[in-house]
Design a protein around this motif. Structure first.
Motif, PDB file in Angstrom:
ATOM      1  N   ASN A  16      26.678  41.592  67.727  1.00  0.00           N
ATOM      2  CA  ASN A  16      26.191  42.985  67.716  1.00  0.00           C
ATOM      3  C   ASN A  16      27.137  44.040  67.142  1.00  0.00           C
ATOM      4  N   VAL A  17      28.124  43.604  66.405  1.00  0.00           N
ATOM      5  CA  VAL A  17      29.049  44.575  65.813  1.00  0.00           C
ATOM      6  C   VAL A  17      28.596  45.018  64.422  1.00  0.00           C
ATOM      7  N   GLY A  18      27.683  44.230  63.819  1.00  0.00           N
ATOM      8  CA  GLY A  18      27.189  44.592  62.485  1.00  0.00           C
ATOM      9  C   GLY A  18      27.542  43.584  61.403  1.00  0.00           C
ATOM     10  N   LYS A  19      27.891  42.350  61.781  1.00  0.00           N
ATOM     11  CA  LYS A  19      28.246  41.331  60.773  1.00  0.00           C
ATOM     12  C   LYS A  19      27.089  41.054  59.823  1.00  0.00           C
ATOM     13  N   SER A  20      25.908  40.821  60.405  1.00  0.00           N
ATOM     14  CA  SER A  20      24.761  40.477  59.555  1.00  0.00           C
ATOM     15  C   SER A  20      24.336  41.657  58.695  1.00  0.00           C
ATOM     16  N   THR A  21      24.498  42.854  59.230  1.00  0.00           N
ATOM     17  CA  THR A  21      24.181  44.056  58.447  1.00  0.00           C
ATOM     18  C   THR A  21      25.164  44.178  57.274  1.00  0.00           C
ATOM     19  N   ASN A 231      33.620  49.191  62.113  1.00  0.00           N
ATOM     20  CA  ASN A 231      32.224  49.488  61.787  1.00  0.00           C
ATOM     21  C   ASN A 231      31.586  50.479  62.770  1.00  0.00           C
ATOM     22  N   LYS A 232      30.415  50.942  62.376  1.00  0.00           N
ATOM     23  CA  LYS A 232      29.668  51.971  63.109  1.00  0.00           C
ATOM     24  C   LYS A 232      30.453  53.284  63.104  1.00  0.00           C
ATOM     25  N   ALA A 233      31.156  53.492  61.977  1.00  0.00           N
ATOM     26  CA  ALA A 233      31.958  54.705  61.813  1.00  0.00           C
ATOM     27  C   ALA A 233      31.084  55.947  61.803  1.00  0.00           C
ATOM     28  N   THR A 257      34.011  51.541  58.342  1.00  0.00           N
ATOM     29  CA  THR A 257      32.799  51.158  57.611  1.00  0.00           C
ATOM     30  C   THR A 257      31.544  51.613  58.351  1.00  0.00           C
ATOM     31  N   SER A 258      30.500  51.804  57.568  1.00  0.00           N
ATOM     32  CA  SER A 258      29.164  51.951  58.145  1.00  0.00           C
ATOM     33  C   SER A 258      28.264  50.989  57.383  1.00  0.00           C
ATOM     34  N   ALA A 259      28.120  49.799  57.958  1.00  0.00           N
ATOM     35  CA  ALA A 259      27.308  48.765  57.310  1.00  0.00           C
ATOM     36  C   ALA A 259      25.853  49.207  57.238  1.00  0.00           C
ATOM     37  N   ASP A 260      25.405  49.898  58.282  1.00  0.00           N
ATOM     38  CA  ASP A 260      24.040  50.428  58.319  1.00  0.00           C
ATOM     39  C   ASP A 260      23.789  51.366  57.135  1.00  0.00           C
ATOM     40  N   ALA A 261      24.755  52.248  56.885  1.00  0.00           N
ATOM     41  CA  ALA A 261      24.614  53.203  55.782  1.00  0.00           C
ATOM     42  C   ALA A 261      24.593  52.469  54.445  1.00  0.00           C
TER      43      ALA A 261
HETATM   44  N1  GDP Z   1      25.241  52.999  63.964  1.00  0.00           N
HETATM   45  C1  GDP Z   1      25.446  51.864  63.346  1.00  0.00           C
HETATM   46  N2  GDP Z   1      24.820  50.737  63.741  1.00  0.00           N
HETATM   47  C2  GDP Z   1      25.074  49.590  63.075  1.00  0.00           C
HETATM   48  C3  GDP Z   1      25.979  49.530  61.989  1.00  0.00           C
HETATM   49  N3  GDP Z   1      26.008  48.256  61.539  1.00  0.00           N
HETATM   50  C4  GDP Z   1      25.146  47.561  62.297  1.00  0.00           C
HETATM   51  N4  GDP Z   1      24.578  48.352  63.229  1.00  0.00           N
HETATM   52  C5  GDP Z   1      23.570  48.000  64.216  1.00  0.00           C
HETATM   53  O1  GDP Z   1      24.120  47.109  65.163  1.00  0.00           O
HETATM   54  C6  GDP Z   1      23.148  46.154  65.601  1.00  0.00           C
HETATM   55  C7  GDP Z   1      23.696  44.749  65.406  1.00  0.00           C
HETATM   56  O2  GDP Z   1      23.857  44.504  64.019  1.00  0.00           O
HETATM   57  P1  GDP Z   1      23.966  43.026  63.436  1.00  0.00           P
HETATM   58  O3  GDP Z   1      24.289  43.178  61.994  1.00  0.00           O
HETATM   59  O4  GDP Z   1      22.781  42.208  63.779  1.00  0.00           O
HETATM   60  O5  GDP Z   1      25.244  42.500  64.244  1.00  0.00           O
HETATM   61  P2  GDP Z   1      25.874  41.016  64.348  1.00  0.00           P
HETATM   62  O6  GDP Z   1      25.367  40.426  65.629  1.00  0.00           O
HETATM   63  O7  GDP Z   1      27.333  41.259  64.405  1.00  0.00           O
HETATM   64  O8  GDP Z   1      25.443  40.233  63.161  1.00  0.00           O
HETATM   65  C8  GDP Z   1      21.900  46.438  64.786  1.00  0.00           C
HETATM   66  O9  GDP Z   1      21.046  47.237  65.538  1.00  0.00           O
HETATM   67  C9  GDP Z   1      22.425  47.203  63.579  1.00  0.00           C
HETATM   68  O10 GDP Z   1      21.473  48.069  63.019  1.00  0.00           O
HETATM   69  C10 GDP Z   1      26.630  50.737  61.597  1.00  0.00           C
HETATM   70  O11 GDP Z   1      27.426  50.788  60.666  1.00  0.00           O
HETATM   71  N5  GDP Z   1      26.321  51.861  62.322  1.00  0.00           N
END
Ligand code: GDP
Ligand code: MG
Length: 403
Positions: A16-21, A231-233, A257-261
């Motif tokens: 849930n840290v954003g690896k897949s994103t 991440n999630k900056a 980083t902001s992987a979401d962005a």
């Molecule tokens: N706010 C924010 N949320 C993020 C970011 N990157 C990922 N997320 C959210 O974190 C959650 C987990 O992301 P995911 O990529 O599945 O994490 P993984 O389990 O590490 O692969 C999802 O709801 C994403 O949308 C980011 O840069 N900012």
């Protein structure tokens, strides 16, 4: 082209840290490129890109890239990304899907450790209120997981090491190398570790747990270096944590980083809504946006202003160019026209290890070229260079071969 070996970058971290994103954003590209019809090789292995300022601009030419992409003077060079599924504490003992995923790490010479800088996930990756969990703990945790994983592999075989060194009189560096080469650890790293820790002449049966752990720590730090993607900056609570990590994690490069962005930008670019060069600090709107789209993109623009971009490509560039110290070299067949044999201008870029020579480039292109290589010409200076001369980053090289 598909068989060309790519540099591999492992993306690691708890759930849930954003690896897949991060992975999805990095592998999404809005340019159709012939050699890579699929951005995903296996479910969790895909092609991402590092960037350099393309030499086409310096040279004032229009290029026809083949193994890479050129977008407005930025050359995107493919690397292989491995999305290593979430590691939880105790993974090295097989917790979660532990060992299976740690085994993915064998191949990668460098890792990007994605942490939730907002502190909105606990040590197991469960969602908590932002600002609750200290992301610095995650850095220590992951270090420990990888250390324990390596220690376990070494310990399992230690009796054998003792026998081979003390009874069969094999050299300890040879024995350790044959055990660790499968984890991507080089002989040079093992020799350095033995020297630095004064273990070269210590009989293996006397090493004990402390010496073993020191050895593992050294080998891991050098052999599996990590870049921290904070991440999630984009979440406000991340700011203080990021500043603290940058200040206190002296052994690491910390990239906000902001992987979401980044993912949102790449999707918007794919839809033709914006023009965005991966890794750049801004984007331009190229189509009519709905008020919602406009609002979402302006929010992303604010984040980019704050951190100098989304950081995703920067993290990859840092891993490949700064930490691994790789260089990018353009081979050509005609150093005047800067073309390959089919007239394409600056078609290919190769990523090579630091200190790579002309001969290394020749081998990377084809074993046959390496066999027939005589010398090379640096296209920019016009100078002739020898096979064992080192190549420079962003050089354009013609290798002259015998018939
Ligand atoms: N706010 C924010 N949320 C993020 C970011 N990157 C990922 N997320 C959210 O974190 C959650 C987990 O992301 P995911 O990529 O599945 O994490 P993984 O389990 O590490 O692969 C999802 O709801 C994403 O949308 C980011 O840069 N900012
Ligand atoms: Mg995931």
């Amino acid at each position: 082209m598909l068989t060309q070996a790519h540099v591999q970058v492992g993306i690691v971290g708890k759930p849930n840290v954003g690896k897949s994103t991060f992975f999805a954003a990095s592998t999404l590209i809005d340019v159709k490129i012939a050699p890579y019809p699929f951005t995903t090789i296996e479910p969790n292995v895909g092609i991402g890109y590092v960037t350099i300022p393309c030499v086409c601009r310096d040279l004032g030419v229009k290029d026809n890239p083949r193994n890479s992409i050129c977008m407005d003077g930025t050359r995107l060079i493919p690397v292989e990304l491995i999305d290593v599924a979430g590691l939880v504490p105790g993974a090295w003992q097989g917790r979660g899907l532990g060992n299976q995923f740690l085994d993915h790490l064998r191949r990668a010479p460098v890792l990007i450790h994605v942490v939730d800088a907002s502190g909105g996930t606990d040590e197991e990756g469960k969602i908590v209120k932002p600002g609750t969990h200290d992301p610095m703990l995650d850095v220590k945790f992951l270090e420990n997981e990888v250390n324990m994983w390596m220690l376990q592999i070494i310990k399992k075989e230690w009796d054998k090491v003792v026998r081979q060194v003390e009874y069969s009189k094999q050299k300890i560096d040879d024995v350790l190398y044959s055990m660790l080469s499968g984890l991507g650890i080089t002989r040079a790293i093992i020799e350095d570790a033995l020297n630095q820790l004064s273990l070269l002449n210590k009989p293996p049966h006397l090493w004990g747990d402390d010496a073993l752990m020191d050895f593992v720590r050294y080998v891991r730090a050098v052999g599996k270096p990590m870049v921290i993607a904070a991440n999630k900056a984009d979440i406000p609570e991340a700011e203080d944590n990021i500043k603290r990590m940058m200040r206190e994690l002296k052994n690491y490069r910390v990239i906000p980083t902001s992987a979401d962005a980044e993912l949102a930008l790449r999707r918007a670019a794919n839809k033709g809504l914006i023009r965005y060069i991966p890794g750049s600090q801004d984007f331009t709107v190229t189509s009519n946006l709905t008020p919602e789209q406009s609002k979402a993109l302006e929010r992303i623009r604010d984040i980019m202003r704050k951190w100098g971009g989304t950081g995703v490509v920067k993290a990859l560039n840092t891993a490949v160019f700064d930490v691994l110290g790789m260089i990018a070299v353009y081979p050509v067949a005609d150093e005047k026209r800067l073309t390959d044999t089919e007239g394409r201008v600056l078609p290919d870029v190769y990523l090579l290890p630091r200190n790579a020579t002309v001969l290394d480039l020749a081998s990377a292109i084809h074993s046959d070229i390496a066999k027939r290589a005589m010398f090379a010409v640096d296209a920019l200076s016009g100078r002739r260079i020898g096979l064992s001369d080192r190549l420079q980053h962003r050089s354009v090289i013609r290798i002259v071969t015998s018939k």
